[in-house]
Design a protein around this motif. Structure first.
Motif, PDB file in Angstrom:
ATOM      1  N   THR A 135       0.821  -1.222   0.000  1.00 26.74           N
ATOM      2  CA  THR A 135       0.000   0.000   0.000  1.00 26.74           C
ATOM      3  C   THR A 135       0.849   1.263   0.000  1.00 26.74           C
ATOM      4  N   SER A 136       2.186   1.092   0.123  1.00 32.23           N
ATOM      5  CA  SER A 136       3.063   2.262   0.131  1.00 32.23           C
ATOM      6  C   SER A 136       3.072   2.922  -1.243  1.00 32.23           C
ATOM      7  N   PRO A 137       3.135   4.251  -1.301  1.00 32.13           N
ATOM      8  CA  PRO A 137       3.191   4.955  -2.601  1.00 32.13           C
ATOM      9  C   PRO A 137       4.427   4.540  -3.383  1.00 32.13           C
ATOM     10  N   ALA A 138       4.297   4.438  -4.683  1.00 32.98           N
ATOM     11  CA  ALA A 138       5.431   4.068  -5.534  1.00 32.98           C
ATOM     12  C   ALA A 138       6.448   5.200  -5.575  1.00 32.98           C
ATOM     13  N   ASP A 139       7.710   4.807  -5.625  1.00 32.53           N
ATOM     14  CA  ASP A 139       8.786   5.789  -5.766  1.00 32.53           C
ATOM     15  C   ASP A 139       9.028   6.007  -7.252  1.00 32.53           C
ATOM     16  N   LEU A 140       8.420   7.044  -7.819  1.00 42.96           N
ATOM     17  CA  LEU A 140       8.489   7.281  -9.258  1.00 42.96           C
ATOM     18  C   LEU A 140       9.844   7.798  -9.715  1.00 42.96           C
ATOM     19  N   THR A 141      10.761   8.037  -8.770  1.00 41.77           N
ATOM     20  CA  THR A 141      12.086   8.535  -9.150  1.00 41.77           C
ATOM     21  C   THR A 141      13.042   7.392  -9.464  1.00 41.77           C
ATOM     22  N   ARG A 142      12.606   6.145  -9.283  1.00 42.66           N
ATOM     23  CA  ARG A 142      13.529   5.019  -9.414  1.00 42.66           C
ATOM     24  C   ARG A 142      13.596   4.440 -10.814  1.00 42.66           C
ATOM     25  N   GLY A 143      12.818   4.930 -11.746  1.00 44.36           N
ATOM     26  CA  GLY A 143      12.855   4.368 -13.088  1.00 44.36           C
ATOM     27  C   GLY A 143      12.167   5.270 -14.090  1.00 44.36           C
ATOM     28  N   SER A 144      12.164   4.844 -15.333  1.00 35.92           N
ATOM     29  CA  SER A 144      11.525   5.632 -16.390  1.00 35.92           C
ATOM     30  C   SER A 144      11.082   4.691 -17.487  1.00 35.92           C
ATOM     31  N   TYR A 145      10.221   5.173 -18.349  1.00 37.88           N
ATOM     32  CA  TYR A 145       9.788   4.381 -19.489  1.00 37.88           C
ATOM     33  C   TYR A 145      10.907   4.296 -20.530  1.00 37.88           C
ATOM     34  N   HIS A 146      10.920   3.185 -21.241  1.00 37.03           N
ATOM     35  CA  HIS A 146      11.869   3.012 -22.335  1.00 37.03           C
ATOM     36  C   HIS A 146      11.531   4.015 -23.442  1.00 37.03           C
ATOM     37  N   PRO A 147      12.551   4.549 -24.137  1.00 37.05           N
ATOM     38  CA  PRO A 147      12.273   5.541 -25.183  1.00 37.05           C
ATOM     39  C   PRO A 147      11.316   5.037 -26.264  1.00 37.05           C
ATOM     40  N   ILE A 148      11.377   3.737 -26.588  1.00 38.73           N
ATOM     41  CA  ILE A 148      10.455   3.215 -27.598  1.00 38.73           C
ATOM     42  C   ILE A 148       9.026   3.233 -27.061  1.00 38.73           C
ATOM     43  N   THR A 149       8.860   2.931 -25.770  1.00 39.05           N
ATOM     44  CA  THR A 149       7.529   3.002 -25.159  1.00 39.05           C
ATOM     45  C   THR A 149       6.990   4.422 -25.206  1.00 39.05           C
ATOM     46  N   LEU A 150       7.861   5.407 -24.935  1.00 36.53           N
ATOM     47  CA  LEU A 150       7.434   6.805 -24.983  1.00 36.53           C
ATOM     48  C   LEU A 150       6.942   7.181 -26.379  1.00 36.53           C
ATOM     49  N   VAL A 151       7.719   6.789 -27.398  1.00 33.96           N
ATOM     50  CA  VAL A 151       7.349   7.120 -28.770  1.00 33.96           C
ATOM     51  C   VAL A 151       6.071   6.383 -29.173  1.00 33.96           C
ATOM     52  N   GLN A 152       5.963   5.121 -28.795  1.00 36.07           N
ATOM     53  CA  GLN A 152       4.769   4.354 -29.149  1.00 36.07           C
ATOM     54  C   GLN A 152       3.516   4.979 -28.552  1.00 36.07           C
ATOM     55  N   ARG A 153       3.579   5.343 -27.280  1.00 38.39           N
ATOM     56  CA  ARG A 153       2.397   5.926 -26.638  1.00 38.39           C
ATOM     57  C   ARG A 153       2.049   7.283 -27.238  1.00 38.39           C
ATOM     58  N   GLN A 154       3.076   8.032 -27.618  1.00 38.65           N
ATOM     59  CA  GLN A 154       2.808   9.322 -28.240  1.00 38.65           C
ATOM     60  C   GLN A 154       2.127   9.125 -29.594  1.00 38.65           C
ATOM     61  N   CYS A 155       2.626   8.149 -30.377  1.00 39.58           N
ATOM     62  CA  CYS A 155       2.005   7.875 -31.673  1.00 39.58           C
ATOM     63  C   CYS A 155       0.571   7.382 -31.511  1.00 39.58           C
ATOM     64  N   GLU A 156       0.347   6.544 -30.508  1.00 39.96           N
ATOM     65  CA  GLU A 156      -1.007   6.052 -30.261  1.00 39.96           C
ATOM     66  C   GLU A 156      -1.949   7.207 -29.949  1.00 39.96           C
ATOM     67  N   THR A 157      -1.481   8.142 -29.142  1.00 39.06           N
ATOM     68  CA  THR A 157      -2.314   9.297 -28.793  1.00 39.06           C
ATOM     69  C   THR A 157      -2.646  10.127 -30.034  1.00 39.06           C
ATOM     70  N   ILE A 158      -1.647  10.318 -30.888  1.00 43.89           N
ATOM     71  CA  ILE A 158      -1.849  11.119 -32.100  1.00 43.89           C
ATOM     72  C   ILE A 158      -2.852  10.436 -33.033  1.00 43.89           C
ATOM     73  N   PHE A 159      -2.678   9.141 -33.262  1.00 40.67           N
ATOM     74  CA  PHE A 159      -3.585   8.449 -34.176  1.00 40.67           C
ATOM     75  C   PHE A 159      -4.982   8.288 -33.587  1.00 40.67           C
ATOM     76  N   LYS A 160      -5.080   8.145 -32.283  1.00 43.34           N
ATOM     77  CA  LYS A 160      -6.409   8.112 -31.655  1.00 43.34           C
ATOM     78  C   LYS A 160      -7.154   9.414 -31.909  1.00 43.34           C
ATOM     79  N   SER A 161      -6.415  10.529 -31.839  1.00 41.91           N
ATOM     80  CA  SER A 161      -7.046  11.834 -32.070  1.00 41.91           C
ATOM     81  C   SER A 161      -7.534  11.976 -33.504  1.00 41.91           C
TER      82      SER A 161
END
Length: 351
Positions: free
Chosen positions: A97-123
């Motif tokens: 139940t402890s809050p996640a420590d969001l400073t310990r990691g990041s999304y992979h650059p390909i994941t970032l690009v994929q999600r951005q493209c998905e958002t654009i095409f959804k629009s």
């Protein structure tokens, strides 16, 4: 002779009761049931017995052997369960139940690009689909106008599995399923088919600065009445300008792909070197990003769509290369390397 069997049985039970780990248990098994084990050795004394005595004694030895085998199997299961419980009990305790420590990691650059493209095409009204990484020959080739023994198969060094299936060498493998899934809406309600399906692909390629044996693509299709290459160019330029937040120079080159006619290679001006030439773009100033074209009539027909009434375009956007362009990654191999020095600089601010 029966006394020897009873004595050995009691000895076996006493020895087994003191065993506390699988290593010692294996030693006991060999000592009693191995080729030179105590139970096996009992059979050597049968040479001095009569035929009838041999039958009785042999049967009793086999009973002991089966008994010992069953008891050892039970002991193995017991010790394995104890090992599992020990591992579980020794695991560090944490509060879910402890809050996640969001400073310990990041999304992979390909994941970032994929999600951005998905958002654009959804629009722009596109549906986002997912598809298996293990597909059939029909999905990856035959449904895409590439029959068996067609020379176009040599363009892809495919990983085949023993069951006849294969690791998806292109996201186009989902195209037939998408056409069939949305084709009814198109035919009955006039709703255009607009879908993208990102995924990981595999090819047995020699790796270099711009080639990998595992990479990510994003397939996209649009099918409706009177769809043309102009629609393809519009959607691709819109997407690229949104990803890079500026106008991107693109060019179309004729390209051969059996599932489109006509077919093109969509290149973008290399953003790593500014078009001057570098290893990533093979010193050409341009980077091949997106094979595309108008969907071949045979592919539409295989998907249950009448090519005399409907047309459509398809593209296979290279998400891995798009990530390289967006983040200035000069070597494609860095993206699969697991090198935290390379990957930890990316954050999820854009997700």
């Amino acid at each position: 002779m029966d006394e020897k069997i009873l004595t050995l049985k009691e000895e076996f039970k006493d020895t087994l009761s003191s065993v506390t780990n699988l290593v010692d248990l294996e030693k006991v098994r060999v000592a009693y049931l191995g080729k030179k084990g105590s139970i096996t050795a009992l059979l050597k004394g049968m040479k001095d017995l009569s035929v009838e005595e041999k039958k009785v004694f042999g049967a009793n030895v086999n009973k002991l052997k089966n008994y010992a085998t069953d008891i050892i199997d039970e002991k193995i299961a017991e010790l394995k369960e104890l090992e599992i419980q020990h591992e579980i009990s020794s695991m560090p305790k944490f509060d879910i139940t402890s809050p996640a420590d969001l400073t310990r990691g990041s999304y992979h650059p390909i994941t970032l690009v994929q999600r951005q493209c998905e958002t654009i095409f959804k629009s722009m009204g596109f549906n986002v689909e997912d598809y298996s990484e293990i597909v059939t020959d029909y999905e990856c080739f035959e449904s895409l106008n590439i029959p068996k023994h067609h020379p176009a198969r040599d363009m892809q060094d495919t990983y085949y599995l023993e069951n006849g299936q294969l690791l998806k060498s292109q996201t186009s493998a989902a195209q037939n399923a998408i056409l069939k899934k949305y084709g009814k809406r198109l035919i009955e309600n006039g709703e255009p088919i607009k879908a993208i399906f990102p995924g990981r692909c595999f090819r047995n390629e020699a790796t270099d600065a711009c080639h990998e044996n595992t990479f990510f693509q994003m397939e996209g299709v649009m099918v409706d009445k009177d769809i043309s290459i102009s629609n393809l160019i519009f959607f691709m330029k819109t997407m690229l300008s949104e990803v890079f937040q500026k106008e991107i120079n693109v060019r179309l080159r004729p390209g051969f792909f059996p599932f489109v006619e006509p077919g093109f290679e969509l290149d973008i001006s290399c953003l790593i070197c500014g078009g001057e030439g570098c290893p990533s773009c093979k010193h050409s100033g341009w980077l091949e990003l997106c094979p595309c074209g108008m969907i071949h009539p045979n592919v539409l027909r295989e998907g249950g769509i009448d090519p005399d009434k409907y047309t459509g375009f398809a593209f296979g956007l290279g998400l891995t290369r798009l990530a390289m362009m967006k983040y200035g990654v000069k070597d494609i191999r860095d993206l699969n390397s697991g090198n935290l020095k390379s990957l930890s600089q990316f954050t999820d601010d854009e997700v």
